[in-house]
Design a protein around this motif. Structure first.
Motif, PDB file in Angstrom:
ATOM      1  N   MET A   1       2.561  10.539   6.170  1.00 27.76           N
ATOM      2  CA  MET A   1       2.042   9.205   5.879  1.00 27.76           C
ATOM      3  C   MET A   1       3.101   8.128   6.045  1.00 27.76           C
ATOM      4  SD  MET A   1      -1.072   9.521   5.534  1.00 27.76           S
ATOM      5  CE  MET A   1      -1.502   7.886   5.032  1.00 27.76           C
ATOM      6  N   LEU A   2       4.349   8.440   5.760  1.00 24.46           N
ATOM      7  CA  LEU A   2       5.384   7.427   5.953  1.00 24.46           C
ATOM      8  C   LEU A   2       5.656   7.177   7.431  1.00 24.46           C
ATOM      9  CD1 LEU A   2       7.850   8.137   3.036  1.00 24.46           C
ATOM     10  CD2 LEU A   2       6.198   6.304   3.261  1.00 24.46           C
ATOM     11  N   VAL A   3       5.441   8.178   8.276  1.00 27.30           N
ATOM     12  CA  VAL A   3       5.546   7.945   9.723  1.00 27.30           C
ATOM     13  C   VAL A   3       4.439   7.005  10.180  1.00 27.30           C
ATOM     14  CG1 VAL A   3       5.285   9.073  11.958  1.00 27.30           C
ATOM     15  CG2 VAL A   3       6.773  10.073  10.247  1.00 27.30           C
ATOM     16  N   VAL A   4       3.232   7.206   9.687  1.00 25.65           N
ATOM     17  CA  VAL A   4       2.127   6.310  10.017  1.00 25.65           C
ATOM     18  C   VAL A   4       2.392   4.911   9.481  1.00 25.65           C
ATOM     19  CG1 VAL A   4      -0.329   5.880   9.605  1.00 25.65           C
ATOM     20  CG2 VAL A   4       0.470   8.171  10.157  1.00 25.65           C
TER      21      VAL A   4
ATOM     22  N   GLY B   1       0.808  -1.206   0.000  1.00 23.68           N
ATOM     23  CA  GLY B   1       0.000   0.000   0.000  1.00 23.68           C
ATOM     24  C   GLY B   1       0.842   1.257   0.000  1.00 23.68           C
ATOM     25  N   VAL B   2       1.981   1.210   0.682  1.00 21.90           N
ATOM     26  CA  VAL B   2       2.838   2.393   0.711  1.00 21.90           C
ATOM     27  C   VAL B   2       3.501   2.626  -0.637  1.00 21.90           C
ATOM     28  CG1 VAL B   2       5.024   1.378   1.500  1.00 21.90           C
ATOM     29  CG2 VAL B   2       4.403   3.664   2.208  1.00 21.90           C
ATOM     30  N   VAL B   3       3.705   1.594  -1.414  1.00 22.17           N
ATOM     31  CA  VAL B   3       4.247   1.777  -2.760  1.00 22.17           C
ATOM     32  C   VAL B   3       3.236   2.546  -3.624  1.00 22.17           C
ATOM     33  CG1 VAL B   3       4.993   0.572  -4.849  1.00 22.17           C
ATOM     34  CG2 VAL B   3       5.711  -0.264  -2.616  1.00 22.17           C
ATOM     35  N   GLY B   4       1.979   2.196  -3.494  1.00 23.69           N
ATOM     36  CA  GLY B   4       0.941   2.936  -4.205  1.00 23.69           C
ATOM     37  C   GLY B   4       0.812   4.364  -3.713  1.00 23.69           C
ATOM     38  N   LEU B   5       1.003   4.567  -2.415  1.00 23.83           N
ATOM     39  CA  LEU B   5       0.946   5.908  -1.851  1.00 23.83           C
ATOM     40  C   LEU B   5       2.063   6.783  -2.391  1.00 23.83           C
ATOM     41  CD1 LEU B   5      -0.213   7.861   0.319  1.00 23.83           C
ATOM     42  CD2 LEU B   5       1.547   6.935   1.827  1.00 23.83           C
ATOM     43  N   VAL B   6       3.255   6.258  -2.434  1.00 23.17           N
ATOM     44  CA  VAL B   6       4.388   7.016  -2.952  1.00 23.17           C
ATOM     45  C   VAL B   6       4.199   7.292  -4.439  1.00 23.17           C
ATOM     46  CG1 VAL B   6       6.864   6.895  -3.392  1.00 23.17           C
ATOM     47  CG2 VAL B   6       5.985   6.233  -1.180  1.00 23.17           C
ATOM     48  N   MET B   7       3.725   6.304  -5.178  1.00 24.91           N
ATOM     49  CA  MET B   7       3.515   6.486  -6.610  1.00 24.91           C
ATOM     50  C   MET B   7       2.445   7.547  -6.876  1.00 24.91           C
ATOM     51  SD  MET B   7       2.585   3.653  -9.512  1.00 24.91           S
ATOM     52  CE  MET B   7       1.041   3.200  -8.794  1.00 24.91           C
ATOM     53  N   ALA B   8       1.364   7.505  -6.113  1.00 21.36           N
ATOM     54  CA  ALA B   8       0.291   8.484  -6.312  1.00 21.36           C
ATOM     55  C   ALA B   8       0.739   9.886  -5.934  1.00 21.36           C
ATOM     56  CB  ALA B   8      -0.938   8.085  -5.496  1.00 21.36           C
TER      57      ALA B   8
ATOM     58  N   SER C   1       2.610   1.498  11.730  1.00 11.72           N
ATOM     59  CA  SER C   1       1.748   0.343  11.505  1.00 11.72           C
ATOM     60  C   SER C   1       2.554  -0.909  11.200  1.00 11.72           C
ATOM     61  CB  SER C   1       0.743   0.627  10.394  1.00 11.72           C
ATOM     62  OG  SER C   1       1.411   0.797   9.171  1.00 11.72           O
ATOM     63  N   VAL C   2       3.661  -0.762  10.493  1.00 13.06           N
ATOM     64  CA  VAL C   2       4.515  -1.925  10.217  1.00 13.06           C
ATOM     65  C   VAL C   2       5.150  -2.434  11.514  1.00 13.06           C
ATOM     66  CG1 VAL C   2       6.664  -2.633   9.098  1.00 13.06           C
ATOM     67  CG2 VAL C   2       4.922  -1.420   7.808  1.00 13.06           C
ATOM     68  N   SER C   3       5.541  -1.530  12.384  1.00 16.05           N
ATOM     69  CA  SER C   3       6.129  -1.972  13.644  1.00 16.05           C
ATOM     70  C   SER C   3       5.097  -2.675  14.515  1.00 16.05           C
ATOM     71  CB  SER C   3       6.758  -0.796  14.388  1.00 16.05           C
ATOM     72  OG  SER C   3       5.764   0.093  14.823  1.00 16.05           O
TER      73      SER C   3
ATOM     74  N   VAL D   1       4.877  17.127  -1.048  1.00 17.94           N
ATOM     75  CA  VAL D   1       5.833  16.033  -0.825  1.00 17.94           C
ATOM     76  C   VAL D   1       6.297  16.023   0.624  1.00 17.94           C
ATOM     77  CG1 VAL D   1       8.157  15.234  -1.369  1.00 17.94           C
ATOM     78  CG2 VAL D   1       6.619  15.823  -3.190  1.00 17.94           C
ATOM     79  N   MET D   2       6.644  17.181   1.135  1.00 15.96           N
ATOM     80  CA  MET D   2       7.199  17.229   2.493  1.00 15.96           C
ATOM     81  C   MET D   2       6.156  16.874   3.550  1.00 15.96           C
ATOM     82  SD  MET D   2       9.745  20.500   2.150  1.00 15.96           S
ATOM     83  CE  MET D   2       9.104  21.199   3.587  1.00 15.96           C
ATOM     84  N   VAL D   3       4.966  17.417   3.435  1.00  9.79           N
ATOM     85  CA  VAL D   3       3.955  17.209   4.469  1.00  9.79           C
ATOM     86  C   VAL D   3       3.252  15.865   4.304  1.00  9.79           C
ATOM     87  CG1 VAL D   3       1.778  18.082   5.370  1.00  9.79           C
ATOM     88  CG2 VAL D   3       3.616  19.660   4.831  1.00  9.79           C
TER      89      VAL D   3
END
Length: 78
Positions: A63-66, A28-35, A70-72, A56-58
């Motif tokens: 979202m990458l912090v979230v 899902g994060v790959v799709g998030l980064v791509m979008a 979630s992965v942890s 990009v910054m915000v």
């Protein structure tokens, strides 16, 4: 230029579908980064590069912090 803008729009929609259809946060994060990159490229093609940089910054930063959180939680056995 028109084909490039249409390609970025298509990648934005495809990334959104990838985020919403993947049950695994890893894909899902790959799709998030791509979008988000496609959306930022679309904004740059419209001439609003500062808004694209802020997006990009915000957006990706938050979202990458979230995503890492979630992965942890998923990786924790207890």
């Amino acid at each position: 230029m028109m084909k490039f803008v249409l390609f970025l729009g298509f990648m934005f929609v495809l990334g959104g579908l990838a985020v919403s259809s993947n049950p695994s946060p890893y894909y899902g994060v790959v799709g998030l980064v791509m979008a988000s990159i496609a959306g930022c490229g679309w904004l740059v093609s419209l001439g609003v590069s500062f808004v694209s940089l802020v997006l990009v910054m915000v957006y990706l930063g938050g979202m990458l912090v979230v995503f890492v959180y979630s992965v942890s939680l998923v990786a924790d056995p207890y």
